[in-house]
Design a protein around this motif. Structure first.
Motif, short mmCIF file in Angstrom:
data_model
loop_
_atom_site.label_atom_id
_atom_site.label_comp_id
_atom_site.label_asym_id
_atom_site.label_seq_id
_atom_site.Cartn_x
_atom_site.Cartn_y
_atom_site.Cartn_z
N GLY A 129 28.94 55.28 -45.03
CA GLY A 129 27.93 56.31 -44.84
C GLY A 129 28.39 57.59 -45.52
O GLY A 129 29.58 57.94 -45.45
N VAL A 130 27.47 58.31 -46.15
CA VAL A 130 27.82 59.50 -46.93
C VAL A 130 26.89 60.66 -46.58
O VAL A 130 25.66 60.50 -46.57
CB VAL A 130 27.71 59.22 -48.45
CG1 VAL A 130 27.98 60.49 -49.25
CG2 VAL A 130 28.67 58.12 -48.86
N TYR A 131 27.49 61.82 -46.32
CA TYR A 131 26.72 63.06 -46.12
C TYR A 131 27.29 64.13 -47.03
O TYR A 131 28.50 64.41 -47.02
CB TYR A 131 26.78 63.53 -44.67
CG TYR A 131 26.23 64.93 -44.48
CD1 TYR A 131 24.85 65.16 -44.53
CD2 TYR A 131 27.08 66.02 -44.29
CE1 TYR A 131 24.34 66.45 -44.40
CE2 TYR A 131 26.57 67.31 -44.15
CZ TYR A 131 25.20 67.51 -44.20
OH TYR A 131 24.70 68.78 -44.06
N VAL A 156 23.48 56.84 -48.13
CA VAL A 156 23.49 58.30 -48.13
C VAL A 156 22.50 58.81 -47.08
O VAL A 156 21.36 58.34 -47.02
CB VAL A 156 23.10 58.86 -49.51
CG1 VAL A 156 23.10 60.38 -49.50
CG2 VAL A 156 24.07 58.34 -50.58
N VAL A 157 22.97 59.75 -46.24
CA VAL A 157 22.11 60.30 -45.18
C VAL A 157 21.94 61.80 -45.39
O VAL A 157 22.75 62.45 -46.05
CB VAL A 157 22.69 60.02 -43.78
CG1 VAL A 157 22.71 58.52 -43.51
CG2 VAL A 157 24.10 60.60 -43.63
N ASP A 158 20.87 62.36 -44.82
CA ASP A 158 20.54 63.77 -45.00
C ASP A 158 21.06 64.66 -43.88
O ASP A 158 21.07 65.88 -44.01
CB ASP A 158 19.02 63.94 -45.11
CG ASP A 158 18.45 63.26 -46.34
OD1 ASP A 158 19.13 63.24 -47.38
OD2 ASP A 158 17.33 62.73 -46.25
N ASP A 164 27.97 60.36 -37.41
CA ASP A 164 28.47 59.94 -36.09
C ASP A 164 27.77 58.67 -35.63
O ASP A 164 28.38 57.80 -34.99
CB ASP A 164 28.27 61.06 -35.07
CG ASP A 164 29.17 62.25 -35.34
OD1 ASP A 164 30.34 62.05 -35.71
OD2 ASP A 164 28.70 63.40 -35.18
N LYS A 165 26.48 58.54 -35.96
CA LYS A 165 25.74 57.33 -35.60
C LYS A 165 26.25 56.14 -36.41
O LYS A 165 26.37 55.02 -35.89
CB LYS A 165 24.24 57.55 -35.84
CG LYS A 165 23.64 58.62 -34.93
CD LYS A 165 22.23 58.98 -35.35
CE LYS A 165 21.69 60.11 -34.46
NZ LYS A 165 20.36 60.59 -34.88
N ILE A 166 26.54 56.39 -37.68
CA ILE A 166 27.10 55.33 -38.53
C ILE A 166 28.48 54.92 -38.02
O ILE A 166 28.84 53.74 -38.03
CB ILE A 166 27.16 55.81 -39.99
CG1 ILE A 166 25.74 55.85 -40.57
CG2 ILE A 166 28.04 54.91 -40.85
CD1 ILE A 166 25.61 56.54 -41.90
N THR A 167 29.26 55.90 -37.56
CA THR A 167 30.57 55.61 -36.97
C THR A 167 30.42 54.65 -35.80
O THR A 167 31.19 53.69 -35.67
CB THR A 167 31.24 56.92 -36.49
OG1 THR A 167 31.41 57.79 -37.61
CG2 THR A 167 32.59 56.63 -35.86
N ALA A 168 29.43 54.90 -34.95
CA ALA A 168 29.21 54.07 -33.77
C ALA A 168 28.72 52.67 -34.12
O ALA A 168 29.06 51.70 -33.44
CB ALA A 168 28.21 54.75 -32.84
#
Length: 267
Positions: A129-131, A156-158, A164-168
């Motif tokens: 995941g990338v921000y 890629v997220v905005d 944190d959601k991707i971490t979970a």
């Protein structure tokens, strides 16, 4: 590709270095490693044929700096490199380290990217995941995606909160998968299969199911229904999982991991 530095050559840092070289995203001359453990530094330098330093001053030459140290080591690292670096593109792959934390030590105007890879990245089969912060240009974003593609897929997220959601979900996800695999293996042994046979069956089932999901582009619900015949063996097993509230437990597990990721980021 500009001069790229990877700070921290543990499992993930080494995997990224190997991926960048094998995919020819960088040449050995364009890649610098920074590793404080001399034994590890010597090992990586010999293995990959790149420059590996135990001194942060080499970071002054880097246009791209990838921070791959453990989260608990990040604060000291940032304090030490702040006066060394110029204006590089900074990519952090450290879990729980927020953009605000990085800016606190490196400055508000720095081009910072926060990412969350998972452990299958160690074999170039992960998803990251990338921000990107507001100072990261479109060209920089394309470069980030190209670099992280060396570890597998990229999303890629905005919003930073999505990391944190991707971490979970995918960051912790491999542990959930292995937990369920372990349970299935034990079930196979329980009904009389040998340990080796059960392990082989479970491993191949998970691997094949993942490929089928990806290649057919069908939903997990549709693929589940393809296996589930009326009054058959599969529906009997699924009934037990539903009765045991496994679905609810998975939802709670991901929510607990998300909550913990937020807590770590606020420390």
């Amino acid at each position: 590709m500009s001069k790229t530095a990877i700070v921290g050559l543990g499992n993930m840092g080494l995997a990224l270095a190997e991926g960048l070289l094998s995919s020819k995203i960088v040449t050995s001359a364009q890649l610098i490693g920074v590793e404080l453990s001399k034994e590890r530094a010597d090992f990586v330098a010999k293995k990959l044929g790149i420059e590996v330093s135990d001194n942060y001053t080499v970071l002054s030459k880097a246009d791209i700096i990838i921070l791959a140290v453990k989260p608990q080591s990040m604060e000291l690292l940032l304090k030490q490199i702040k006066s060394v670096i110029k204006n590089p593109l900074i990519i952090s792959i450290a879990a729980g380290i927020t953009v605000d934390f990085l800016k606190k030590y490196l400055g508000e105007k720095k081009k910072i990217v926060r990412t969350m890879p998972n452990t299958p990245a160690l074999v170039a089969s992960g998803i990251t995941g990338v921000y990107c912060t507001e100072n990261v240009t479109t060209k920089d974003k394309q470069l980030v995606e190209k670099i992280l593609a060396a570890l597998g897929e990229v999303v890629v997220v905005d919003k930073e909160d999505d990391i944190d959601k991707i971490t979970a979900l995918s960051g912790s996800g491999p542990a959930y998968v292995y937990y369920f695999m372990e349970a299935l293996e034990e079930a196979g042994v329980f009904i009389g299969l040998s340990r080796d046979t059960a392990r082989k069956l479970v491993s191949a089932t998970f691997a094949g199911s993942a490929v089928l999901l990806k290649e057919t582009k069908k939903t997990s619900v549709t693929l589940k229904e393809m296996v589930t015949s009326p009054a058959g063996t599969t529906i009997a097993g699924l009934y037990c999982l539903e009765k045991g509230a496994v679905r609810g437990a998975v939802l709670e597990a991901v929510m607990a991991a998300y909550k913990r990721a937020k807590e770590l980021g606020n420390n």
